[in-house]
Motif scaffolding. Structure first.
Motif, PDB file in Angstrom:
ATOM      1  N   LYS A 193     148.239  73.152 -12.071  1.00  0.00           N
ATOM      2  CA  LYS A 193     149.257  73.928 -12.785  1.00  0.00           C
ATOM      3  C   LYS A 193     149.191  75.407 -12.404  1.00  0.00           C
ATOM      4  CE  LYS A 193     148.331  72.455 -17.017  1.00  0.00           C
ATOM      5  NZ  LYS A 193     148.429  72.168 -18.480  1.00  0.00           N
ATOM      6  N   GLN A 194     147.985  75.931 -12.262  1.00  0.00           N
ATOM      7  CA  GLN A 194     147.868  77.341 -11.904  1.00  0.00           C
ATOM      8  C   GLN A 194     148.421  77.609 -10.507  1.00  0.00           C
ATOM      9  OE1 GLN A 194     146.892  79.786 -14.142  1.00  0.00           O
ATOM     10  NE2 GLN A 194     147.907  80.967 -12.521  1.00  0.00           N
ATOM     11  N   LEU A 195     148.155  76.699  -9.564  1.00  0.00           N
ATOM     12  CA  LEU A 195     148.707  76.850  -8.214  1.00  0.00           C
ATOM     13  C   LEU A 195     150.229  76.783  -8.241  1.00  0.00           C
ATOM     14  CD1 LEU A 195     146.382  74.762  -5.840  1.00  0.00           C
ATOM     15  CD2 LEU A 195     146.582  77.248  -6.006  1.00  0.00           C
ATOM     16  N   GLU A 196     150.763  75.851  -9.022  1.00  0.00           N
ATOM     17  CA  GLU A 196     152.220  75.707  -9.117  1.00  0.00           C
ATOM     18  C   GLU A 196     152.850  76.968  -9.714  1.00  0.00           C
ATOM     19  OE1 GLU A 196     152.466  70.827  -9.684  1.00  0.00           O
ATOM     20  OE2 GLU A 196     152.330  72.125 -11.440  1.00  0.00           O
ATOM     21  N   ILE A 197     152.214  77.513 -10.735  1.00  0.00           N
ATOM     22  CA  ILE A 197     152.715  78.762 -11.337  1.00  0.00           C
ATOM     23  C   ILE A 197     152.665  79.896 -10.317  1.00  0.00           C
ATOM     24  CG2 ILE A 197     152.174  80.559 -13.029  1.00  0.00           C
ATOM     25  CD1 ILE A 197     151.230  78.274 -14.895  1.00  0.00           C
ATOM     26  N   ASP A 198     151.523  80.034  -9.639  1.00  0.00           N
ATOM     27  CA  ASP A 198     151.366  81.113  -8.653  1.00  0.00           C
ATOM     28  C   ASP A 198     152.439  81.028  -7.575  1.00  0.00           C
ATOM     29  OD1 ASP A 198     149.152  81.937 -10.054  1.00  0.00           O
ATOM     30  OD2 ASP A 198     147.695  81.088  -8.652  1.00  0.00           O
ATOM     31  N   PHE A 199     152.683  79.797  -7.088  1.00  0.00           N
ATOM     32  CA  PHE A 199     153.670  79.626  -6.019  1.00  0.00           C
ATOM     33  C   PHE A 199     155.079  79.941  -6.511  1.00  0.00           C
ATOM     34  CE2 PHE A 199     156.804  76.650  -4.142  1.00  0.00           C
ATOM     35  CZ  PHE A 199     156.927  77.277  -2.911  1.00  0.00           C
ATOM     36  N   CYS A 200     155.469  79.363  -7.636  1.00  0.00           N
ATOM     37  CA  CYS A 200     156.842  79.553  -8.127  1.00  0.00           C
ATOM     38  C   CYS A 200     157.123  81.019  -8.440  1.00  0.00           C
ATOM     39  CB  CYS A 200     157.090  78.682  -9.358  1.00  0.00           C
ATOM     40  SG  CYS A 200     157.118  76.898  -9.010  1.00  0.00           S
ATOM     41  N   ILE A 201     156.188  81.690  -9.102  1.00  0.00           N
ATOM     42  CA  ILE A 201     156.383  83.101  -9.425  1.00  0.00           C
ATOM     43  C   ILE A 201     156.448  83.934  -8.147  1.00  0.00           C
ATOM     44  CG2 ILE A 201     155.342  85.120 -10.516  1.00  0.00           C
ATOM     45  CD1 ILE A 201     156.482  83.219 -12.547  1.00  0.00           C
ATOM     46  N   LYS A 202     155.623  83.614  -7.178  1.00  0.00           N
ATOM     47  CA  LYS A 202     155.606  84.358  -5.913  1.00  0.00           C
ATOM     48  C   LYS A 202     156.944  84.244  -5.192  1.00  0.00           C
ATOM     49  CE  LYS A 202     152.772  84.852  -1.701  1.00  0.00           C
ATOM     50  NZ  LYS A 202     152.322  86.238  -1.913  1.00  0.00           N
ATOM     51  N   VAL A 203     157.490  83.034  -5.150  1.00  0.00           N
ATOM     52  CA  VAL A 203     158.795  82.847  -4.497  1.00  0.00           C
ATOM     53  C   VAL A 203     159.869  83.638  -5.228  1.00  0.00           C
ATOM     54  CG1 VAL A 203     160.552  81.196  -3.762  1.00  0.00           C
ATOM     55  CG2 VAL A 203     158.162  80.546  -3.642  1.00  0.00           C
ATOM     56  N   LEU A 204     159.894  83.511  -6.547  1.00  0.00           N
ATOM     57  CA  LEU A 204     160.924  84.192  -7.333  1.00  0.00           C
ATOM     58  C   LEU A 204     160.817  85.713  -7.219  1.00  0.00           C
ATOM     59  CD1 LEU A 204     160.745  81.935 -10.499  1.00  0.00           C
ATOM     60  CD2 LEU A 204     162.767  82.197  -9.046  1.00  0.00           C
ATOM     61  N   ARG A 205     159.613  86.224  -7.265  1.00  0.00           N
ATOM     62  CA  ARG A 205     159.423  87.674  -7.264  1.00  0.00           C
ATOM     63  C   ARG A 205     159.581  88.286  -5.870  1.00  0.00           C
ATOM     64  NH1 ARG A 205     160.126  90.227 -12.045  1.00  0.00           N
ATOM     65  NH2 ARG A 205     158.895  89.316 -13.716  1.00  0.00           N
ATOM     66  N   GLU A 206     159.111  87.576  -4.844  1.00  0.00           N
ATOM     67  CA  GLU A 206     159.065  88.172  -3.507  1.00  0.00           C
ATOM     68  C   GLU A 206     160.207  87.744  -2.595  1.00  0.00           C
ATOM     69  OE1 GLU A 206     155.234  87.799  -1.643  1.00  0.00           O
ATOM     70  OE2 GLU A 206     154.154  88.182  -3.528  1.00  0.00           O
ATOM     71  N   GLN A 207     160.832  86.610  -2.903  1.00  0.00           N
ATOM     72  CA  GLN A 207     161.879  86.097  -2.012  1.00  0.00           C
ATOM     73  C   GLN A 207     163.120  85.661  -2.794  1.00  0.00           C
ATOM     74  OE1 GLN A 207     161.749  86.148   1.342  1.00  0.00           O
ATOM     75  NE2 GLN A 207     159.754  87.155   1.190  1.00  0.00           N
ATOM     76  N   PHE A 208     163.513  86.480  -3.776  1.00  0.00           N
ATOM     77  CA  PHE A 208     164.627  86.068  -4.616  1.00  0.00           C
ATOM     78  C   PHE A 208     165.940  85.990  -3.844  1.00  0.00           C
ATOM     79  CE2 PHE A 208     167.845  86.420  -7.963  1.00  0.00           C
ATOM     80  CZ  PHE A 208     167.404  85.394  -8.784  1.00  0.00           C
ATOM     81  N   SER A 209     166.058  86.755  -2.776  1.00  0.00           N
ATOM     82  CA  SER A 209     167.300  86.717  -1.995  1.00  0.00           C
ATOM     83  C   SER A 209     167.562  85.322  -1.432  1.00  0.00           C
ATOM     84  CB  SER A 209     167.261  87.743  -0.858  1.00  0.00           C
ATOM     85  OG  SER A 209     166.181  87.477   0.013  1.00  0.00           O
ATOM     86  N   VAL A 210     166.497  84.608  -1.039  1.00  0.00           N
ATOM     87  CA  VAL A 210     166.707  83.239  -0.554  1.00  0.00           C
ATOM     88  C   VAL A 210     166.828  82.264  -1.725  1.00  0.00           C
ATOM     89  CG1 VAL A 210     165.666  83.566   1.718  1.00  0.00           C
ATOM     90  CG2 VAL A 210     164.216  82.865  -0.192  1.00  0.00           C
ATOM     91  N   CYS A 211     166.213  82.601  -2.866  1.00  0.00           N
ATOM     92  CA  CYS A 211     166.352  81.745  -4.052  1.00  0.00           C
ATOM     93  C   CYS A 211     167.810  81.626  -4.488  1.00  0.00           C
ATOM     94  CB  CYS A 211     165.518  82.280  -5.212  1.00  0.00           C
ATOM     95  SG  CYS A 211     163.742  82.244  -4.924  1.00  0.00           S
TER      96      CYS A 211
END
Length: 468
Positions: A193-211
């Motif tokens: 769960k912690q890895l999943e949280i880290d990954f999802c937040i990282k994508v949203l925060r750092e690559q929102f333009s592709v999101c």
């Protein structure tokens, strides 16, 4: 000694993909042993050599590094053929592979990322589709862990090769995280769960333009994890502080509503085996003969504990990724709405029922004839109509839920939702999906309260009220 590639029961025939790899390995085995003779192969020889090397990597773990060095020496296509062969193994053999071979698949995939192989996006998508929602078995949780670890440890390489693969990972792991958080008593899940949280937040925060490319379903998935503490701040910023995402042109969450989510994302949540069975049911099985096929499907995919959440993904698949041609629609093949009706009755948990109804009606809320497909909204309409009068409770619950969404889904943008639902109803009549909305407004079995609300809605009064 080489491992077996797959488990084969006594009654099962040899798998052609596995046989092809093994035959290539046995034919070329002497050439795979040091000292390696490097020659320029013909296209056919190159194909056989790639197959033989892959089999060696997967089944001769002690020689895997030697086989990869051999591949590096002979590759002439940016590893495209080799990556496509790995993808075929994942797509067609994964559930039958022995565990050591699954481990080797992960290892060789990391190697392909390191060399920026052609087709790495497609390969990772194949792995994502093998992760099953609502499945808490050791094997499925292991795969969840390994793939999210790849996304995090190979982040820079993936970002350089194909940033869009990160959105595929996000679309997969948000609903998985929602599943995993509901099972609070499993200590095996904590690290995952912690890895999943880290990954999802990282994508949203750092690559929102592709999101943003995901479109409106991103909002639907985020709303299912907003109760997780780590996501509250991200959701708050998405709603109130859009500038924190540092994405030029993004200023309001409703921009996501305007983008229909591609079926490529919808398919991520359906395994290839499940897709095959669903498409068979919806293209070959006649209405009236479906019960035994549905019973088999439920036993195969839905009967294990916690598997109900899969129904949400199946309904999204039926609405958004399976659009039958007219010859099927006009035949006696079981229609999509009937399968959705069966799936709705299969739900026993209230939160699953609510999410399934949201999945069914979601595109109604933002429907724009210029960009949306009427096939996405057709199943809900036909299910409401054809449930009259025998299953009027289905009609009631869907209409009630639709108006609940109109009133509460996004109060700040209620005018957008009213326009979307109004447009849905208008287009369904205009395109002949139903002859007239009188089938609902004049239905004696429908509750007077719902009929009055529907009449008011169709008169356009609600849109004026929301604007005011």
């Amino acid at each position: 000694m080489a491992l077996n590639l797959i488990r084969i029961a006594s009654h099962e025939a040899e798998n052609p993909v596995g046989c092809s790899l093994k035959e290539a390995f046995e034919l070329l085995e002497p050439k795979l042993r040091p000292p390696l003779a490097i020659t320029i192969p013909t296209p056919q020889e190159y194909l056989l050599l790639n197959k033989a090397i892959l089999y060696g990597v997967l089944c001769e773990t002690h020689f895997a590094k030697t086989h990869i060095k051999h591949l590096h020496a002979i590759v002439i296509d940016g590893y495209g053929l080799f990556a496509s062969l790995i993808a075929t193994v994942v797509n067609e053999l994964y559930t039958k592979l022995v565990d050591p071979v699954k481990c080797q698949l992960i290892w060789v995939t990391k190697e392909m990322i390191d060399v920026q192989a052609v087709g790495i996006h497609g390969l990772l998508v194949c792995f994502l589709r093998q992760i099953v929602g609502g499945d808490f078995s050791d094997g499925n949780l292991w795969l969840c862990f390994e793939i999210v670890s790849i996304f995090l440890t190979k982040w820079d390489s993936l970002l350089e090769v194909e940033p869009m693969i990160l959105t595929s990972g996000l679309y997969t792991y948000l609903p998985l995280l929602a599943d995993h958080y509901r099972l609070l008593s499993n200590p095996k899940l904590e690290a995952l769960k912690q890895l999943e949280i880290d990954f999802c937040i990282k994508v949203l925060r750092e690559q929102f333009s592709v999101c943003l490319k995901i479109g409106r379903d991103l909002v639907r998935l985020l709303q299912d994890v907003v109760h997780i503490p780590n996501f509250r701040a991200t959701w708050k910023d998405l709603v109130l502080n859009q500038d924190k995402f540092k994405t030029p042109g993004f200023s309001v969450i409703s921009q996501l509503y305007n983008t229909r989510t591609s079926s490529q994302y919808i398919l991520l949540r359906i395994s290839p085996e499940m897709e095959t069975q669903l498409r068979f049911l919806l293209t070959c099985v006649k209405l009236g003969s479906q019960k035994r096929y549905q019973a088999w499907f439920a036993k195969k995919f839905l009967c294990a504990p916690n598997r109900e959440t899969l129904i949400v993904d199946i309904v999204r698949f039926i609405c958004c990724a399976h659009h039958p041609p007219n010859e099927i629609i006009q035949s006696d093949i079981i229609p999509r709405w009937a399968v959705v009706g069966w799936l709705l009755k299969y739900c026993t948990k209230n939160y699953v029922q609510a999410n399934v109804k949201l999945a069914l009606l979601y595109d109604w809320l933002f429907f724009d004839e210029r960009v949306d497909n009427i096939m996405n909204i057709e199943p809900a309409m036909l299910l409401m109509v054809y449930s009259i009068p025998r299953y009027i409770d289905v009609t009631h619950t869907l209409l009630e839920f639709l108006f609940l969404l109109v009133d509460n889904y996004d109060v700040e943008h209620k005018d957008i939702i009213i326009r979307g639902v109004s447009s849905s109803l208008r287009v369904l009549v205009k395109k002949g999906v139903i002859c007239s909305l009188d089938v609902l407004t004049s239905c004696d079995a429908l509750s007077p309260v719902l009929k009055e609300r529907l009449d008011r809605f169709l008169s356009g009064a609600e849109l004026e009220i929301s604007r005011g």
